[in-house]
Design a protein around this motif. Structure first.
Motif, mmCIF file in Angstrom:
data_model
loop_
_atom_site.group_PDB
_atom_site.id
_atom_site.type_symbol
_atom_site.label_atom_id
_atom_site.label_comp_id
_atom_site.label_asym_id
_atom_site.label_seq_id
_atom_site.Cartn_x
_atom_site.Cartn_y
_atom_site.Cartn_z
ATOM 1 N N SER A 112 33.848 34.178 35.336
ATOM 2 C CA SER A 112 33.398 35.095 36.393
ATOM 3 C C SER A 112 31.869 35.111 36.453
ATOM 4 O O SER A 112 31.196 34.821 35.478
ATOM 5 N N VAL A 119 25.957 48.769 24.926
ATOM 6 C CA VAL A 119 26.932 49.849 24.836
ATOM 7 C C VAL A 119 28.336 49.306 25.081
ATOM 8 O O VAL A 119 28.500 48.221 25.642
ATOM 9 N N THR A 175 31.249 40.631 26.115
ATOM 10 C CA THR A 175 32.181 39.526 25.975
ATOM 11 C C THR A 175 32.015 38.525 27.117
ATOM 12 O O THR A 175 32.104 37.315 26.924
ATOM 13 N N GLU A 176 31.763 39.052 28.300
ATOM 14 C CA GLU A 176 31.552 38.186 29.455
ATOM 15 C C GLU A 176 30.308 37.310 29.247
ATOM 16 O O GLU A 176 30.301 36.132 29.590
HETATM 17 P P1 ADP Z 1 32.052 44.669 26.039
HETATM 18 O O1 ADP Z 1 32.369 43.359 25.363
HETATM 19 O O2 ADP Z 1 30.584 44.979 26.084
HETATM 20 O O3 ADP Z 1 32.848 45.838 25.538
HETATM 21 P P2 ADP Z 1 33.463 43.478 28.275
HETATM 22 O O4 ADP Z 1 32.876 42.124 28.400
HETATM 23 O O5 ADP Z 1 34.788 43.589 27.618
HETATM 24 O O6 ADP Z 1 32.426 44.495 27.583
HETATM 25 O O7 ADP Z 1 33.493 44.103 29.743
HETATM 26 C C1 ADP Z 1 34.066 45.363 30.037
HETATM 27 C C2 ADP Z 1 34.994 45.231 31.243
HETATM 28 O O8 ADP Z 1 34.234 44.822 32.382
HETATM 29 C C3 ADP Z 1 36.072 44.197 31.033
HETATM 30 O O9 ADP Z 1 37.254 44.672 31.601
HETATM 31 C C4 ADP Z 1 35.558 42.981 31.786
HETATM 32 O O10 ADP Z 1 36.608 42.193 32.278
HETATM 33 C C5 ADP Z 1 34.727 43.595 32.894
HETATM 34 N N1 ADP Z 1 33.598 42.712 33.242
HETATM 35 C C6 ADP Z 1 32.458 42.583 32.547
HETATM 36 N N2 ADP Z 1 31.624 41.698 33.138
HETATM 37 C C7 ADP Z 1 32.243 41.248 34.254
HETATM 38 C C8 ADP Z 1 31.896 40.348 35.312
HETATM 39 N N3 ADP Z 1 30.728 39.717 35.319
HETATM 40 N N4 ADP Z 1 32.802 40.148 36.297
HETATM 41 C C9 ADP Z 1 33.983 40.797 36.287
HETATM 42 N N5 ADP Z 1 34.370 41.670 35.335
HETATM 43 C C10 ADP Z 1 33.529 41.906 34.313
#
Ligand code: ADP
Ligand code: ZN
Ligand code: ZN
Length: 668
Positions: free
Chosen positions: A130, A158, A164-165
């Protein structure tokens, strides 16, 4: 024909036994087959046959290589830094199956030809990644930029900020450059969710590695990493630092603050974060440490400019941070308004969430989770016959068990001290919480995740899966539920008792409480609704509770760092615990005092003790603990030399034949 040299060829072989190495003469007919890294079958003593690894040799022909050259160096670093025999490192590093005598030749398995054809090019996979939003893109660029000057970077973001993204984008870039990635997680429980996310993007390029996999599966991943077509990405828990990497480019340590990165028993008692940093350094790879609540050590190094630092302060898609409400259960208890473990506010919020068809997570600290039994009349508590600990009561089985040695005992029909038949069970375990929830909300579907219900990988996954797919409404759990799990329908998180954590002795307990509370709170929140956290505590006025409420990491850090400096703890000092074990308590005391005074000759007043540890007897062995606090600059190999000298002296004392000495470096 190989010519017979006068000296012959010798091999230093690492074996899965607690000595450094053994040296064997290489039979002439094998000279052409054995190289450094070969797996060889050797005899030890009269009857035992082992498969070992050749560490040193003076010949170079190709053979069945089981290690890369880099791994030797890495193993040696682990053994030196963590004061552990090389044989123990070998045992930890190698899937058991590979340690047994080989049956026929081991074939190096790569990808099958038809599989290779099915594999799309990495550029095609780019379509499944994404787009980063502008804030994430900025963080991504900042990370790449910091790697220009520093090989280690902290990503302080936070919960749900989209870390993760960002990892996925960094992994993608690394693979594109033809390099490999190691992605470390602290808990097996987390691998399920992240595997799903990574699998969607990286498909067959992803290998998963952890201890709940069968030995055969792990051996296969290990072999595959040695083959011509290794996995590009390895997702795994701490032991995956021991896998062979041929072109490692990036190591991600997710939830870097987690203390479960530290191996406890058996040796080597290594910290996977430190090990990963060393591995990356030895391979010329970059390291990214990611977390919402950095460890004091990591944040300190970032502040000192030793690590790069990138922050993400907003949740993805402007999701709000949860609202934390503190409930003073001391007052409520006094007013007799508590309903079991629940305050009226928490019950109200749970009820409302259930009505809205939203989910609830209830968190109970591990300490509070174990229920134990006590005689209501005389206070007698059943204890393990072999270990110095009270037994844990299991309601379903109606028995008692020892969490140290695993021995199970029947519940006595009456108190052996006073004959009373009424045992009140004390402590609010997760089982009890579940019982109470069933009473208050009979229709709610409840899952419970703790050491009993989540013993196997399948059991773990089932519980997480059920909850993620909304097949249960309430998840009750210990620390396991606090770690990086993402459920997007959770609107209420209840922390049943924050104090059990704060009261645990140890210099990390304060930091750890903050991590856990902040992480648990971070599980609350949905796309359109501000999440609610009900934090029940008896110390509502403690500064740490305020820091958690304000999500104020910096203040917590400042307070802790001051204390750590004052009392000589990390990050300013390196702690080494020296443990001594013996069956004979009086003799052990004498030997421990001798060891301490020997150590004082090298380390002076950096040596504290000996003392009895919290649990001072396990499986009938008595234990003493000596603490060494070293200045940060001290050379690990000089420390090791002095310790080995002291140990050798101790073991040369005739009465000390059965004395066992071992170490815990950087204890958690
Ligand atoms: P963290 O690892 O900081 O806790 P995540 O990467 O799991 O955060 O992101 C939190 C939520 O937001 C997830 O459900 C993820 O799929 C969504 N998300 C984060 N970045 C994007 C993006 N660039 N496009 C679409 N969804 C995203
Ligand atoms: Zn009694
Ligand atoms: Zn026991």
């Amino acid at each position: 024909m190989a010519s017979l040299s006068v000296m012959g060829l010798f091999a230093d072989v690492i074996l899965p036994v607690p000595f450094e190495t053994f040296t064997y003469a290489v039979p002439t007919e094998m000279e052409q087959q054995v190289v450094e890294g070969s797996r060889v079958l050797v005899q030890l003593g009269k009857t035992k046959t082992y498969a070992g690894i050749v560490l040193r040799l003076h010949a170079q022909p190709p053979a069945d290589v089981q290690m890369t050259q880099g791994q030797f160096r890495f193993w040696q670093w682990i053994a030196t830094y963590y004061l552990s025999p090389l044989g123990d490192v070998y045992k930890a590093a190698f899937p058991g199956i590979l340690k047994k005598a080989p049956t026929g030749g081991t074939k190096r398995k790569g990808r099958r030809k038809d599989e290779a054809l099915l594999l799309s090019s990495i550029e095609d996979e780019g379509e499944r990644v994404s787009m980063l939003n502008p804030v994430q893109q900025q963080a991504y660029d900042a990370i790449q930029e910091s790697w220009q000057t520093k090989s280690i970077t902290l990503l302080h973001g936070v919960t749900s900020s989209g870390k993760t993204e960002i990892y996925i984008h960094l992994i993608f870039q690394c693979i594109r450059e033809g390099k490999q990635v190691l992605y470390l997680l602290p808990e097996i429980a987390l691998t399920t969710q992240i595997t799903e996310r990574l699998r969607k993007v990286f498909g067959d390029r992803l290998g998963v590695y952890h201890s709940k996999f069968s030995d055969k599966d792990r051996a296969e991943v290990y072999q595959r990493q040695l083959s011509d077509e290794p996995f590009d990405v390895i997702l795994g828990v701490r032991s995956s630092v021991f896998l062979p990497f041929q072109r490692l480019g990036l190591v991600i340590v997710d939830e870097e603050h987690e203390t479960s990165y530290k191996q406890q028993d058996p040796a080597p008692r290594y910290h996977a974060r430190s090990a990963a940093i060393m591995l990356a350094q030895q391979c010329g790879a970059k390291t990214l440490l990611g977390t919402a609540t950095p460890s004091i050590e990591t944040y300190y190094l970032a502040q000192q400019g030793r690590y790069g630092y990138v922050a993400l302060t907003q949740r993805f898609a402007n999701m709000q941070l949860p609202h934390i409400e503190v409930v003073d259960i001391k007052r409520l208890k006094f007013q007799k308004r508590m309903k079991g473990a629940f305050s009226p506010r928490l019950l109200e919020e749970i009820g409302q969430a259930l009505e809205r068809k939203e989910q609830v997570i209830l968190f109970q600290n591990r300490r509070g989770f174990s229920s134990f039994v006590q005689c209501k009349q005389c206070g007698w508590v059943p204890r393990c016959q072999h270990c110095d600990v009270s037994l844990t009561y299991h309601k379903k089985m109606n028995n008692l068990s020892c969490h140290y040695c695993g021995k199970v005992y029947p519940l006595p029909p009456q108190c052996p001290e006073c004959g009373n038949k009424d045992f009140g069970s004390i402590g609010t375990g997760t089982e009890k919480i579940e019982e109470q929830i069933h009473k208050f909300f009979p229709q709610a579907r409840v899952s419970r995740m703790d050491l009993d219900t989540a013993k196997t990988r399948a059991a773990y996954e089932k519980i997480i899966d059920e909850f993620a797919h909304f097949e249960s409404d309430i998840l009750i759990g210990t620390q396991m539920v606090s770690k990086g799990l993402d459920f997007d329908n959770v609107s209420v998180v209840g922390i049943l008792d924050a104090d059990t954590m704060l009261n645990i002795p140890g210099f990390r307990s304060y930091e750890r409480s903050f991590h856990t509370l902040a992480q648990v709170a971070g599980r609350a929140g949905r796309k359109n609704r501000v999440g609610k956290v009900i934090l029940q505590t008896r110390s509502a006025d403690a500064p740490i509770i305020q820091y958690v409420m304000d999500n104020d990491y910096a203040s917590m850090f400042r307070e802790q760092v001051e204390e750590r400096q004052l009392f000589h703890y990390p990050p300013f000092y390196r702690i080494i615990y020296v443990y001594l074990r013996h069956r004979d308590n009086a003799l052990l005391q004498h030997l421990a005092e001798e060891m301490a005074s020997t150590l004082r000759k090298s380390f002076g007043d950096r040596v504290l003790g000996p003392d009895r540890p919290v649990v001072s007897r396990v499986q009938s062995m008595h234990i003493r603990k000596i603490i060494i606090k070293m200045e940060n600059g001290a050379s690990p190999s000089a420390v090791r030399t002095a310790l080995v000298q002291a140990q050798n002296y101790m073991l040369s004392i005739p009465v000390a034949v059965n004395l066992h000495i071992y170490y815990d470096v950087d204890p958690q």
